[in-house]
Scaffold this motif. Sequence first.
Motif, PDB file in Angstrom:
ATOM      1  N   ALA A 180      10.166   8.529   0.006  1.00  0.00           N
ATOM      2  CA  ALA A 180      11.138   8.846   1.151  1.00  0.00           C
ATOM      3  C   ALA A 180      10.895  10.965   1.487  1.00  0.00           C
ATOM      4  O   ALA A 180      11.054  11.534   0.237  1.00  0.00           O
ATOM      5  CB  ALA A 180      12.501   8.488   0.886  1.00  0.00           C
ATOM      6  N   GLY A 181      10.850  11.054   2.584  1.00  0.00           N
ATOM      7  CA  GLY A 181      10.279  11.888   2.840  1.00  0.00           C
ATOM      8  C   GLY A 181       8.868  12.810   2.765  1.00  0.00           C
ATOM      9  O   GLY A 181       8.296  13.646   3.619  1.00  0.00           O
ATOM     10  N   ASN A 182       7.601  12.085   2.025  1.00  0.00           N
ATOM     11  CA  ASN A 182       6.278  11.790   2.524  1.00  0.00           C
ATOM     12  C   ASN A 182       5.741  11.023   3.500  1.00  0.00           C
ATOM     13  O   ASN A 182       5.640   9.890   2.893  1.00  0.00           O
ATOM     14  CB  ASN A 182       6.057  12.003   1.085  1.00  0.00           C
ATOM     15  CG  ASN A 182       6.434  13.418   0.155  1.00  0.00           C
ATOM     16  OD1 ASN A 182       6.288  13.699   0.226  1.00  0.00           O
ATOM     17  ND2 ASN A 182       6.912  12.686  -1.708  1.00  0.00           N
ATOM     18  N   ASP A 183       4.380  12.168   3.851  1.00  0.00           N
ATOM     19  CA  ASP A 183       3.855  10.919   4.809  1.00  0.00           C
ATOM     20  C   ASP A 183       2.438  11.145   3.442  1.00  0.00           C
ATOM     21  O   ASP A 183       1.966  11.895   3.303  1.00  0.00           O
ATOM     22  CB  ASP A 183       3.708  11.717   5.929  1.00  0.00           C
ATOM     23  CG  ASP A 183       2.223  11.118   6.485  1.00  0.00           C
ATOM     24  OD1 ASP A 183       1.543   9.986   6.267  1.00  0.00           O
ATOM     25  OD2 ASP A 183       2.207  11.597   7.500  1.00  0.00           O
ATOM     26  N   VAL A 184       2.070   9.923   3.452  1.00  0.00           N
ATOM     27  CA  VAL A 184       1.395   9.881   2.216  1.00  0.00           C
ATOM     28  C   VAL A 184      -0.242   9.584   2.478  1.00  0.00           C
ATOM     29  O   VAL A 184      -1.083  10.052   1.554  1.00  0.00           O
ATOM     30  CB  VAL A 184       1.565   8.302   1.154  1.00  0.00           C
ATOM     31  CG1 VAL A 184       3.127   8.199   0.764  1.00  0.00           C
ATOM     32  CG2 VAL A 184       1.457   6.920   1.998  1.00  0.00           C
ATOM     33  N   THR A 185      -0.894  10.094   4.208  1.00  0.00           N
ATOM     34  CA  THR A 185      -2.282   9.928   4.605  1.00  0.00           C
ATOM     35  C   THR A 185      -2.141  11.663   4.820  1.00  0.00           C
ATOM     36  O   THR A 185      -3.147  11.734   4.536  1.00  0.00           O
ATOM     37  CB  THR A 185      -1.420   9.093   5.917  1.00  0.00           C
ATOM     38  OG1 THR A 185      -0.774   9.575   6.893  1.00  0.00           O
ATOM     39  CG2 THR A 185      -1.067   7.818   5.677  1.00  0.00           C
ATOM     40  N   VAL A 186      -1.402  12.455   4.827  1.00  0.00           N
ATOM     41  CA  VAL A 186      -1.529  13.790   4.369  1.00  0.00           C
ATOM     42  C   VAL A 186      -1.215  14.396   3.303  1.00  0.00           C
ATOM     43  O   VAL A 186      -0.253  13.665   2.592  1.00  0.00           O
ATOM     44  CB  VAL A 186      -0.433  13.972   5.590  1.00  0.00           C
ATOM     45  CG1 VAL A 186      -0.860  15.767   6.022  1.00  0.00           C
ATOM     46  CG2 VAL A 186      -1.037  13.424   7.479  1.00  0.00           C
TER      47      VAL A 186
END
Length: 153
Positions: free
Chosen positions: A93-99
């Motif tokens: 949560a809170g992370n954009d795993v694509t970036v």
Amino acid sequence: DIVGAPRPLDLAAMSWAWQYGRKFAKIEVSDPAGAAGTWKDETFFVHLGSTGCYGNPGADEIGCSVSNRVALRFARFNPATQKIALDVRALLAGNDVTVNRADAPGCMSEGADPECDGVMRTGLALDWKAGGSGTGQPVGNGLGQTVFRVRPR
């Protein structure tokens, strides 16, 4: 030294290549499209382990300044009828795993890694601070973590 260590401590994949110590957990989420996908890095890693380690591993004299050991407290838990599950969505949560915003793809338990804020501070309820000044100790005696949940077997 992983050579000659009893199982499961002999697993090279669970040791840090860049410092003394062990990873406690490796959670790795990969781009469903593989290398041809749109993620900056093909895999987003969450490697949980102690950091700031020092000493002589050959003499079994090692200490770590940031433990990163999660405390788990549940109101009720019966191991005969229940299990503990990991909620990956809550962990990330809170992370954009694509970036990826830092050098290492994902969170490698380092205080300077921006992807660790949501993982360590929010999800795992550890004393984590940007810049590395956190202790890695559990906050709230483990009651604030949102990642591990009790489920029926």
